[in-house]
Design an enzyme around this catalytic site. Structure first.
Site, PDB file in Angstrom:
ATOM      1  N   LYS A  13       4.056 -16.779  31.594  1.00 43.73           N
ATOM      2  CA  LYS A  13       3.459 -16.293  32.852  1.00 43.73           C
ATOM      3  C   LYS A  13       4.276 -16.768  34.060  1.00 43.73           C
ATOM      4  CE  LYS A  13      -0.494 -18.407  32.083  1.00 43.73           C
ATOM      5  NZ  LYS A  13      -0.211 -19.051  30.797  1.00 43.73           N
ATOM      6  N   ARG A  88      -9.190 -17.175  34.709  1.00 42.12           N
ATOM      7  CA  ARG A  88      -9.197 -17.640  33.314  1.00 42.12           C
ATOM      8  C   ARG A  88     -10.579 -17.520  32.695  1.00 42.12           C
ATOM      9  NH1 ARG A  88      -4.584 -21.159  33.896  1.00 42.12           N
ATOM     10  NH2 ARG A  88      -3.982 -22.108  31.944  1.00 42.12           N
ATOM     11  N   ARG A 124       9.965 -27.160  26.975  1.00 38.20           N
ATOM     12  CA  ARG A 124       9.926 -26.838  28.409  1.00 38.20           C
ATOM     13  C   ARG A 124      10.179 -28.077  29.267  1.00 38.20           C
ATOM     14  NH1 ARG A 124       4.795 -23.985  30.707  1.00 38.20           N
ATOM     15  NH2 ARG A 124       3.756 -25.746  29.700  1.00 38.20           N
ATOM     16  N   ARG A 157       5.830 -31.832  31.564  1.00 34.74           N
ATOM     17  CA  ARG A 157       4.465 -31.863  32.099  1.00 34.74           C
ATOM     18  C   ARG A 157       3.578 -32.787  31.265  1.00 34.74           C
ATOM     19  NH1 ARG A 157       2.696 -25.706  33.103  1.00 34.74           N
ATOM     20  NH2 ARG A 157       0.850 -26.465  32.028  1.00 34.74           N
ATOM     21  N   ARG A 168      -5.549 -26.792  24.799  1.00 33.84           N
ATOM     22  CA  ARG A 168      -5.325 -25.723  25.784  1.00 33.84           C
ATOM     23  C   ARG A 168      -5.410 -24.359  25.097  1.00 33.84           C
ATOM     24  NH1 ARG A 168       0.226 -27.636  28.055  1.00 33.84           N
ATOM     25  NH2 ARG A 168       0.285 -25.612  29.090  1.00 33.84           N
TER      26      ARG A 168
END
Ligand code: AP5
Ligand code: MG
Length: 226
Positions: A13, A88, A124, A157, A168
Protein backbone atom coordinates in the site's frame (compact mmCIF):
# COMPACT_ATOMS: atom_id res chain seq x y z
CA UNK A 1 -10.70 12.25 -6.23
CA UNK A 2 -10.34 9.92 -3.27
CA UNK A 3 -8.06 6.94 -3.75
CA UNK A 4 -8.21 4.23 -1.09
CA UNK A 5 -5.56 1.54 -0.77
CA UNK A 6 -6.70 -1.61 0.98
CA UNK A 7 -4.56 -4.70 1.51
CA UNK A 8 -2.78 -6.84 4.06
CA UNK A 9 0.20 -5.58 6.07
CA UNK A 10 3.15 -5.60 3.70
CA UNK A 11 1.02 -5.92 0.55
CA UNK A 12 2.51 -2.72 -0.92
CA UNK A 13 0.00 0.00 0.00
CA UNK A 14 2.73 2.45 1.01
CA UNK A 15 4.90 1.64 -1.99
CA UNK A 16 2.08 2.09 -4.50
CA UNK A 17 0.75 5.11 -2.60
CA UNK A 18 4.10 6.86 -3.04
CA UNK A 19 4.16 6.05 -6.76
CA UNK A 20 0.59 7.32 -7.26
CA UNK A 21 1.38 10.47 -5.31
CA UNK A 22 4.52 11.06 -7.40
CA UNK A 23 2.66 10.75 -10.69
CA UNK A 24 -0.72 12.36 -9.93
CA UNK A 25 0.27 14.86 -7.25
CA UNK A 26 -2.29 13.83 -4.63
CA UNK A 27 -0.87 13.65 -1.08
CA UNK A 28 -0.52 10.16 0.38
CA UNK A 29 -2.03 9.93 3.83
CA UNK A 30 -0.82 6.85 5.69
CA UNK A 31 -2.65 6.28 8.97
CA UNK A 32 0.29 4.14 10.12
CA UNK A 33 2.84 6.90 9.36
CA UNK A 34 0.69 9.50 11.16
CA UNK A 35 0.38 7.24 14.19
CA UNK A 36 4.10 6.42 14.24
CA UNK A 37 4.89 10.14 14.07
CA UNK A 38 2.52 10.81 16.98
CA UNK A 39 4.24 8.05 18.98
CA UNK A 40 7.68 9.50 18.18
CA UNK A 41 6.49 12.99 19.19
CA UNK A 42 4.99 11.67 22.43
CA UNK A 43 1.62 13.36 21.81
CA UNK A 44 -1.50 12.23 23.75
CA UNK A 45 -2.70 10.52 20.55
CA UNK A 46 0.66 8.76 20.23
CA UNK A 47 0.55 7.62 23.85
CA UNK A 48 -2.98 6.23 23.31
CA UNK A 49 -1.85 4.32 20.21
CA UNK A 50 1.62 3.04 21.12
CA UNK A 51 0.81 -0.10 23.11
CA UNK A 52 -1.78 -1.32 20.62
CA UNK A 53 0.55 -0.77 17.68
CA UNK A 54 3.34 -2.70 19.38
CA UNK A 55 0.98 -5.66 19.81
CA UNK A 56 -0.25 -5.43 16.21
CA UNK A 57 -3.77 -4.49 17.32
CA UNK A 58 -5.93 -1.85 15.71
CA UNK A 59 -5.93 1.56 17.35
CA UNK A 60 -9.45 2.59 18.45
CA UNK A 61 -11.74 3.93 15.75
CA UNK A 62 -12.37 7.31 17.40
CA UNK A 63 -8.62 8.09 17.64
CA UNK A 64 -7.92 7.18 14.01
CA UNK A 65 -11.07 8.78 12.61
CA UNK A 66 -10.31 12.10 14.35
CA UNK A 67 -6.75 12.04 13.02
CA UNK A 68 -7.83 11.44 9.41
CA UNK A 69 -10.65 13.98 9.63
CA UNK A 70 -8.14 16.68 10.64
CA UNK A 71 -5.71 15.67 7.91
CA UNK A 72 -8.11 15.67 4.95
CA UNK A 73 -9.36 19.16 5.86
CA UNK A 74 -5.96 20.58 4.91
CA UNK A 75 -5.46 22.65 1.78
CA UNK A 76 -3.34 20.05 -0.06
CA UNK A 77 -6.26 17.57 -0.01
CA UNK A 78 -8.76 19.83 -1.75
CA UNK A 79 -8.35 18.21 -5.20
CA UNK A 80 -7.79 14.72 -3.93
CA UNK A 81 -5.88 12.44 -1.63
CA UNK A 82 -4.67 8.88 -1.26
CA UNK A 83 -5.59 6.95 1.87
CA UNK A 84 -3.12 4.20 2.81
CA UNK A 85 -4.31 2.00 5.69
CA UNK A 86 -7.59 3.84 6.30
CA UNK A 87 -10.38 2.78 6.52
CA UNK A 88 -9.71 -0.54 8.22
CA UNK A 89 -13.10 -1.12 9.83
CA UNK A 90 -16.64 -0.59 8.62
CA UNK A 91 -17.10 2.09 11.25
CA UNK A 92 -14.10 3.99 9.77
CA UNK A 93 -15.51 3.56 6.24
CA UNK A 94 -18.89 4.97 7.30
CA UNK A 95 -17.22 7.91 9.05
CA UNK A 96 -15.23 8.64 5.91
CA UNK A 97 -18.49 8.81 3.94
CA UNK A 98 -19.81 11.38 6.40
CA UNK A 99 -16.58 13.43 6.29
CA UNK A 100 -16.65 13.74 2.53
CA UNK A 101 -19.70 12.18 0.88
CA UNK A 102 -19.30 13.53 -2.66
CA UNK A 103 -16.75 13.21 -5.41
CA UNK A 104 -15.03 10.49 -7.36
CA UNK A 105 -13.65 7.54 -5.46
CA UNK A 106 -11.67 4.43 -6.33
CA UNK A 107 -10.58 1.60 -4.07
CA UNK A 108 -7.59 -0.60 -4.91
CA UNK A 109 -7.40 -3.78 -2.84
CA UNK A 110 -3.86 -5.15 -3.21
CA UNK A 111 -3.99 -8.91 -2.89
CA UNK A 112 -1.00 -10.86 -1.54
CA UNK A 113 -0.63 -14.27 0.14
CA UNK A 114 0.30 -14.27 3.82
CA UNK A 115 3.61 -16.11 3.23
CA UNK A 116 4.80 -13.46 0.76
CA UNK A 117 3.73 -10.81 3.29
CA UNK A 118 6.04 -12.38 5.89
CA UNK A 119 9.00 -12.42 3.52
CA UNK A 120 8.47 -8.84 2.40
CA UNK A 121 7.93 -7.39 5.86
CA UNK A 122 10.99 -9.16 7.25
CA UNK A 123 13.12 -7.50 4.55
CA UNK A 124 11.52 -4.06 4.86
CA UNK A 125 13.42 -1.02 6.09
CA UNK A 126 12.07 2.51 6.46
CA UNK A 127 14.09 5.70 6.21
CA UNK A 128 14.07 7.42 9.59
CA UNK A 129 14.36 10.77 7.76
CA UNK A 130 11.82 10.74 4.91
CA UNK A 131 9.80 7.53 5.56
CA UNK A 132 10.75 6.12 2.15
CA UNK A 133 10.14 2.36 2.01
CA UNK A 134 12.93 -0.05 1.05
CA UNK A 135 13.25 -3.80 0.69
CA UNK A 136 16.66 -5.23 1.54
CA UNK A 137 16.17 -8.08 -0.96
CA UNK A 138 16.08 -5.50 -3.74
CA UNK A 139 19.17 -3.63 -2.57
CA UNK A 140 22.61 -4.73 -3.76
CA UNK A 141 24.41 -6.99 -1.28
CA UNK A 142 26.97 -5.07 0.74
CA UNK A 143 25.17 -1.76 0.23
CA UNK A 144 25.00 0.27 3.43
CA UNK A 145 21.58 0.73 5.01
CA UNK A 146 21.35 4.41 4.10
CA UNK A 147 18.44 6.10 2.32
CA UNK A 148 19.35 6.90 -1.27
CA UNK A 149 16.91 9.85 -1.27
CA UNK A 150 17.91 11.80 1.83
CA UNK A 151 20.89 9.98 3.38
CA UNK A 152 18.85 9.04 6.49
CA UNK A 153 19.42 5.81 8.40
CA UNK A 154 17.23 2.85 7.47
CA UNK A 155 15.42 1.29 10.40
CA UNK A 156 13.13 -1.66 11.02
CA UNK A 157 9.62 -0.86 12.27
CA UNK A 158 8.89 -1.93 15.86
CA UNK A 159 5.87 -3.98 14.67
CA UNK A 160 7.79 -5.83 11.95
CA UNK A 161 8.64 -8.78 14.21
CA UNK A 162 7.29 -12.24 13.20
CA UNK A 163 5.02 -12.63 16.24
CA UNK A 164 3.50 -9.16 15.73
CA UNK A 165 3.10 -9.70 11.96
CA UNK A 166 0.93 -12.75 12.78
CA UNK A 167 -1.41 -10.64 14.91
CA UNK A 168 -1.54 -7.84 12.33
CA UNK A 169 -2.55 -10.40 9.69
CA UNK A 170 -5.19 -11.90 11.98
CA UNK A 171 -6.73 -8.47 12.60
CA UNK A 172 -6.60 -7.68 8.90
CA UNK A 173 -8.44 -10.90 7.91
CA UNK A 174 -11.13 -10.27 10.54
CA UNK A 175 -12.05 -6.88 9.02
CA UNK A 176 -11.36 -7.38 5.32
CA UNK A 177 -14.55 -9.03 4.04
CA UNK A 178 -16.94 -6.41 5.43
CA UNK A 179 -14.95 -3.59 3.82
CA UNK A 180 -14.75 -5.40 0.48
CA UNK A 181 -18.52 -5.95 0.43
CA UNK A 182 -19.10 -2.29 1.34
CA UNK A 183 -16.96 -0.95 -1.52
CA UNK A 184 -18.21 -3.53 -4.03
CA UNK A 185 -21.75 -2.36 -3.31
CA UNK A 186 -20.62 1.23 -3.97
CA UNK A 187 -19.20 0.01 -7.27
CA UNK A 188 -15.77 1.55 -6.65
CA UNK A 189 -13.82 -1.62 -5.80
CA UNK A 190 -10.92 -3.08 -7.78
CA UNK A 191 -8.74 -6.03 -6.78
CA UNK A 192 -5.07 -5.71 -7.79
CA UNK A 193 -2.67 -8.68 -7.87
CA UNK A 194 0.17 -7.73 -5.52
CA UNK A 195 2.55 -10.60 -6.29
CA UNK A 196 4.17 -8.91 -9.24
CA UNK A 197 6.86 -6.41 -10.02
CA UNK A 198 6.06 -3.06 -8.37
CA UNK A 199 6.28 -1.23 -11.73
CA UNK A 200 3.79 -3.66 -13.29
CA UNK A 201 1.36 -3.23 -10.38
CA UNK A 202 1.66 0.53 -10.72
CA UNK A 203 1.04 0.32 -14.47
CA UNK A 204 -2.21 -1.59 -13.82
CA UNK A 205 -3.29 0.92 -11.19
CA UNK A 206 -2.60 3.82 -13.58
CA UNK A 207 -4.83 2.31 -16.28
CA UNK A 208 -7.82 2.26 -13.92
CA UNK A 209 -6.96 5.61 -12.39
CA UNK A 210 -6.63 7.38 -15.73
CA UNK A 211 -10.07 6.07 -16.71
CA UNK A 212 -11.58 7.16 -13.43
CA UNK A 213 -10.08 10.64 -13.67
CA UNK A 214 -11.29 11.06 -17.27
CA UNK A 215 -14.76 9.90 -16.20
CA UNK A 216 -14.80 12.39 -13.30
CA UNK A 217 -13.73 15.21 -15.61
CA UNK A 218 -16.53 14.35 -18.08
CA UNK A 219 -19.09 14.35 -15.27
CA UNK A 220 -18.07 17.77 -13.97
CA UNK A 221 -17.16 19.29 -17.35
CA UNK A 222 -13.83 20.48 -15.96
CA UNK A 223 -10.17 19.60 -16.35
CA UNK A 224 -9.80 19.51 -12.59
CA UNK A 225 -9.88 16.26 -10.69
CA UNK A 226 -12.43 16.03 -7.93
P1 AP5 B 1 0.33 0.49 8.82
O1 AP5 B 1 1.56 1.32 8.91
O2 AP5 B 1 -0.76 0.91 7.94
O3 AP5 B 1 0.79 -0.99 8.49
P2 AP5 B 1 0.11 -2.14 7.64
O4 AP5 B 1 -1.26 -1.99 7.17
O5 AP5 B 1 0.35 -3.33 8.50
O6 AP5 B 1 0.85 -2.10 6.31
P3 AP5 B 1 2.39 -1.96 6.11
O7 AP5 B 1 2.78 -0.53 6.21
O8 AP5 B 1 3.09 -2.96 6.97
O9 AP5 B 1 2.56 -2.49 4.61
P4 AP5 B 1 2.28 -1.79 3.22
O10 AP5 B 1 1.07 -2.43 2.62
O11 AP5 B 1 2.30 -0.32 3.33
O12 AP5 B 1 3.53 -2.34 2.42
P5 AP5 B 1 4.88 -1.58 1.93
O13 AP5 B 1 4.59 -0.73 0.75
O14 AP5 B 1 5.59 -0.99 3.07
O15 AP5 B 1 -0.28 0.31 10.30
C1 AP5 B 1 0.54 -0.01 11.38
C2 AP5 B 1 -0.30 -0.09 12.65
O16 AP5 B 1 -0.92 1.18 12.91
C3 AP5 B 1 -1.46 -1.09 12.62
O17 AP5 B 1 -1.06 -2.40 12.94
C4 AP5 B 1 -2.40 -0.48 13.66
O18 AP5 B 1 -1.93 -0.77 14.97
C5 AP5 B 1 -2.24 1.01 13.42
N1 AP5 B 1 -3.18 1.53 12.42
C6 AP5 B 1 -2.88 2.07 11.21
N2 AP5 B 1 -3.98 2.43 10.56
C7 AP5 B 1 -5.03 2.13 11.37
C8 AP5 B 1 -6.44 2.24 11.23
N3 AP5 B 1 -7.00 2.75 10.12
N4 AP5 B 1 -7.21 1.81 12.26
C9 AP5 B 1 -6.67 1.30 13.38
N5 AP5 B 1 -5.34 1.15 13.57
C10 AP5 B 1 -4.52 1.56 12.56
O19 AP5 B 1 5.69 -2.85 1.37
C11 AP5 B 1 6.20 -3.84 2.26
C12 AP5 B 1 7.61 -4.28 1.80
O20 AP5 B 1 7.48 -4.93 0.53
C13 AP5 B 1 8.60 -3.13 1.60
O21 AP5 B 1 9.88 -3.56 1.98
C14 AP5 B 1 8.55 -2.86 0.09
O22 AP5 B 1 9.77 -2.33 -0.39
C15 AP5 B 1 8.30 -4.26 -0.45
N6 AP5 B 1 7.50 -4.27 -1.70
C16 AP5 B 1 6.44 -3.49 -2.02
N7 AP5 B 1 5.95 -3.82 -3.23
C17 AP5 B 1 6.72 -4.85 -3.68
C18 AP5 B 1 6.70 -5.66 -4.85
N8 AP5 B 1 5.78 -5.49 -5.81
N9 AP5 B 1 7.61 -6.66 -4.97
C19 AP5 B 1 8.54 -6.87 -4.00
N10 AP5 B 1 8.63 -6.14 -2.85
C20 AP5 B 1 7.71 -5.15 -2.69
MG1 MG C 1 2.52 1.05 4.96
Amino acid sequence: MRIILLGAPGSGKGTQGDLISGKYGFPKISSGDLLRQAVADGTPLGRAAEAKMKRGELVSDDVVIGMIKDRIKKEDCQKGYILDGFPRTISQALSLERMSPDGAEIVFDIHLDDQVVFDRISARRICSGCNHIFNLQLKAIGQREICENCGGTLIQRADDKPEVIKDRLKNYHEQRETLVVFYKEKNVYLCVEGDADRAKIFENICIFLDNKIAQAQRTTGTDDCL
